[in-house]
Design a protein around this motif. Structure first.
Motif, short mmCIF file in Angstrom:
data_model
loop_
_atom_site.label_atom_id
_atom_site.label_comp_id
_atom_site.label_asym_id
_atom_site.label_seq_id
_atom_site.Cartn_x
_atom_site.Cartn_y
_atom_site.Cartn_z
N ILE A 1 0.73 -1.12 0.12
CA ILE A 1 -0.09 -0.14 -0.03
C ILE A 1 0.86 1.36 -0.08
CG2 ILE A 1 -1.70 1.48 1.21
CD1 ILE A 1 -2.82 -1.32 2.21
N ALA A 2 2.07 1.17 0.55
CA ALA A 2 2.79 2.44 0.78
C ALA A 2 3.44 2.86 -0.81
CB ALA A 2 4.04 2.13 1.83
N SER A 3 3.79 1.96 -1.64
CA SER A 3 4.06 2.21 -2.84
C SER A 3 3.29 3.14 -3.65
CB SER A 3 4.56 0.98 -3.61
OG SER A 3 5.42 0.09 -3.00
N PRO A 4 1.94 2.76 -3.87
CA PRO A 4 1.08 3.66 -4.76
C PRO A 4 0.65 4.70 -3.91
CG PRO A 4 -0.31 1.51 -3.81
CD PRO A 4 1.08 1.49 -3.84
N ILE A 5 0.45 4.70 -2.60
CA ILE A 5 0.21 5.89 -1.80
C ILE A 5 1.59 7.14 -2.00
CG2 ILE A 5 0.15 7.16 0.53
CD1 ILE A 5 -1.63 4.81 1.07
N GLY A 6 2.68 6.53 -2.24
CA GLY A 6 3.88 7.42 -2.22
C GLY A 6 3.88 8.12 -3.50
N ALA B 1 0.98 8.63 -5.59
CA ALA B 1 0.03 9.67 -5.37
C ALA B 1 0.34 10.95 -4.84
CB ALA B 1 -1.16 8.78 -4.68
N VAL B 2 1.19 10.74 -3.64
CA VAL B 2 1.56 11.91 -2.91
C VAL B 2 2.61 12.94 -3.82
CG1 VAL B 2 3.05 12.70 -1.09
CG2 VAL B 2 1.46 11.11 -0.59
N THR B 3 3.39 12.06 -4.69
CA THR B 3 4.46 12.94 -5.39
C THR B 3 3.56 13.46 -6.67
OG1 THR B 3 6.30 11.12 -4.99
CG2 THR B 3 6.33 12.52 -6.98
N ALA B 4 2.48 12.78 -7.03
CA ALA B 4 1.74 13.60 -8.17
C ALA B 4 0.90 14.66 -7.61
CB ALA B 4 0.80 12.22 -8.76
N CYS B 5 0.45 14.50 -6.57
CA CYS B 5 -0.37 15.50 -5.98
C CYS B 5 0.53 16.97 -5.77
CB CYS B 5 -0.81 15.40 -4.64
SG CYS B 5 -2.49 14.29 -4.81
N SER B 6 1.93 16.57 -5.28
CA SER B 6 2.80 17.67 -5.20
C SER B 6 3.10 18.34 -6.38
CB SER B 6 4.45 17.31 -4.83
OG SER B 6 4.20 16.69 -3.37
N GLY B 7 2.97 17.36 -7.57
CA GLY B 7 3.11 17.99 -8.91
C GLY B 7 1.96 18.93 -9.24
N LEU B 8 0.63 18.29 -8.80
CA LEU B 8 -0.40 19.16 -9.26
C LEU B 8 -0.38 20.43 -8.56
CD1 LEU B 8 -3.32 16.46 -8.59
CD2 LEU B 8 -3.04 17.94 -10.74
N ASP B 9 0.12 20.74 -7.27
CA ASP B 9 0.09 21.88 -6.75
C ASP B 9 0.93 22.89 -7.26
OD1 ASP B 9 -0.61 23.56 -4.22
OD2 ASP B 9 1.82 23.59 -4.06
N ALA C 1 -0.80 14.42 -14.02
CA ALA C 1 -0.53 14.31 -12.60
C ALA C 1 -1.97 13.91 -11.79
CB ALA C 1 -0.03 15.64 -11.90
N SER C 2 -3.09 14.43 -12.36
CA SER C 2 -4.33 13.94 -11.45
C SER C 2 -4.60 12.53 -11.99
CB SER C 2 -5.52 14.99 -12.10
OG SER C 2 -6.53 14.58 -11.78
N GLN C 3 -4.35 12.18 -13.33
CA GLN C 3 -4.89 10.74 -13.44
C GLN C 3 -3.79 9.85 -12.94
OE1 GLN C 3 -4.44 10.65 -17.80
NE2 GLN C 3 -6.25 12.02 -18.07
N LEU C 4 -2.69 10.18 -12.65
CA LEU C 4 -1.52 9.34 -12.02
C LEU C 4 -1.85 9.10 -10.58
CD1 LEU C 4 1.26 7.76 -12.02
CD2 LEU C 4 2.29 9.87 -11.46
N ALA C 5 -2.23 10.23 -10.00
CA ALA C 5 -2.57 10.13 -8.63
C ALA C 5 -3.95 9.51 -8.34
CB ALA C 5 -2.83 11.79 -8.08
N GLY C 6 -5.03 9.58 -9.28
CA GLY C 6 -6.09 8.81 -9.09
C GLY C 6 -6.02 7.41 -9.24
N ALA C 7 -5.22 7.02 -10.52
CA ALA C 7 -4.71 5.52 -10.64
C ALA C 7 -4.14 4.83 -9.45
CB ALA C 7 -4.05 5.32 -11.88
N HIS C 8 -3.14 5.61 -8.99
CA HIS C 8 -2.48 4.97 -7.83
C HIS C 8 -3.31 4.91 -6.39
CE1 HIS C 8 1.01 5.10 -10.55
NE2 HIS C 8 1.62 4.13 -9.63
N LEU C 9 -4.06 5.89 -6.30
CA LEU C 9 -5.24 5.75 -5.13
C LEU C 9 -6.22 4.91 -5.26
CD1 LEU C 9 -5.50 9.71 -4.35
CD2 LEU C 9 -4.35 8.05 -3.17
#
Length: 435
Positions: free
Chosen positions: A210-215, A217-225, A255-263
């Motif tokens: 679980i830590a891998s996809p969440i990591g 997603a967190v990185t992708a959200c940083s890019g979104l911001d 970035a949104s698609q990447l975060a969504g897929a991993h979440l």
């Protein structure tokens, strides 16, 4: 310990998860102690289990990393040590002067320890079962102490799960030696111990998965911001070209698609584990699709298969509605997977596990095979004669047979599964109620 700021917690956790991977048992504890000492820049890190033995509490070390090497684990009394406070459920912190605080602790003097940080490992009821501690020959600055505590707390859950797994297996062996295997069969305690051990091991693997996809997603959200801020600044400044706006919009979308897929992947893993754990706890008979349920079990055990580098091949029908105890079926399949991953593949390069399911009238027939080393010839010949012939020959084999009987089914050795080992499991699709 160095006073310079350390890496942020996300970076450190990613590095630890990479080092720990899907390890279990002694290799897990050794990897945690070495990797945690490296991330925190301390000279020593150790993990121990608490033992209640006369004349008082003791700690049996499971791993001890000191100055770049693993020391042979040993047992020591907690009397007069900072670890005694940890065993009472407290986080024990000494930025400096720990030797003066505990003058009778000879280990601190031998190593030359000045600073100490330890926290308890607890079970589901909050009882302390172990400890995770670091020591250093230099003071621990306040700002580094907060980082160390956060990182150790993030690891404590998985360490506790691994320790529970170890304790369950030790208790199982104790019961075998004390009461004998035949008495345990009558009480069913053996299956209960196996179930709890499997759940503890599974929690550990799920943490990493679980830590891998969440990591990500967190990185992708940083890019979104970042992309959103750049877009807003450009719009407010009136200097943003249409091409630049389009590029930033595309990056935001990606970035949104990447975060969504991993979440979604993390959500699927959590949902599958929740179902698996609930079935293990309740052990109730219910109606479900065996094909979909089987896929969910395999998804939950992804870390186990990945750690063993085993490739899975499935041959399932579109659906197979059944009425049975999902918890017993998942325990049976988990036992097969763990046996293959732990014992079958030593010296094997191309590792494969094959699962096929067919319906035959009122029965479901599951074929399980691995291409490993296979069973010893004498045991294989006995199994071909019938399962009762080996009732005293192997705890794992007996557990699988007993689980099948509880589901009113049967298991036999697949004579055609060579090289490797295979089993044919037949279970009723809708068994009659037992009186």
């Amino acid at each position: 310990m160095s006073s310079t700021p350390g890496p942020n917690i996300e970076q450190a956790l990613r590095a630890l998860n990479l080092a720990i991977g899907a390890l279990h048992g002694a290799p897990f504890f050794e990897a945690v102690s070495a990797s945690l000492a490296h991330e925190l820049g301390v000279q020593a890190c150790f993990i121990g289990k608490i033992e209640h033995a006369p004349p008082g509490l003791r700690a049996q070390l499971l791993a001890f990393w000191q100055r770049g090497r693993h020391l042979t684990p040993f047992s020591y009394s907690l009397q007069g040590t900072p670890c005694r406070n940890v065993a009472d459920g407290a986080v024990c912190y000494h930025a400096s002067g720990v030797q003066q605080a505990y003058p009778t602790d000879t280990l601190l003097a031998e190593i030359g320890v000045h600073s100490y940080l330890g926290l308890p490992l607890v079970d589901g009821d909050g009882l302390v079962i172990g400890l995770l501690s670091i020591m250093d020959c230099a003071p621990i600055p306040w700002e580094r102490r907060l980082f160390a505590l956060e990182l150790m707390q993030a690891l404590a859950g998985r360490c506790s799960a691994e320790l529970l797994n170890l304790l369950a297996r030790e208790h199982e062996q104790h019961l075998l030696m004390t009461h004998g295997q035949r008495e345990l069969r009558a009480t069913g305690r053996l299956i209960e111990q196996e179930r709890m051990a499997a759940l503890g091991s599974l929690v550990a693997g799920m943490t990493h998965d679980i830590a891998s996809p969440i990591g990500v997603a967190v990185t992708a959200c940083s890019g979104l911001d970042e992309f959103a801020q750049r877009l807003l600044q450009g719009l407010r400044g009136g200097k943003l070209t249409a091409a630049e706006a389009a590029e930033l919009a595309q990056r935001i979308a990606d970035a949104s698609q990447l975060a969504g897929a991993h979440l979604r992947r993390a959500s699927d893993l959590l949902s599958g584990f929740k179902t698996y754990a609930a079935d293990q706890a309740q052990q109730k008979v219910s109606a479900f699709d065996l094909c979909e349920y089987l896929r969910n079990i395999l998804r939950v055990h992804g870390a186990l298969l990945k750690g063993a580098r085993a490739r899975l091949e499935l041959d399932l029908p579109e659906a197979a509605p059944v009425v049975m105890c999902g918890g017993q079926f998942s325990q049976l399949l988990a036992k097969l997977l763990r046996n293959s991953c732990a014992h079958a593949f030593e010296g094997i390069g191309d590792r494969r596990i094959t699962l096929s399911l067919q319906r035959d009238g009122d029965w479901a027939r599951l074929h399980y095979r691995d291409n490993g080393r296979g069973l010893p010839a004498p045991l294989r010949e006995q199994l071909l004669q019938g399962w009762d012939a080996v009732q005293d020959q192997g705890l794992g084999l007996h557990l699988m047979a007993q689980l099948c009987q509880m589901m009113q089914g049967r298991i036999r050795l697949d004579p055609d599964a060579r090289p490797g080992t295979g089993y044919i499991i037949e279970l009723p699709l809708n068994p009659p109620e037992q009186g």
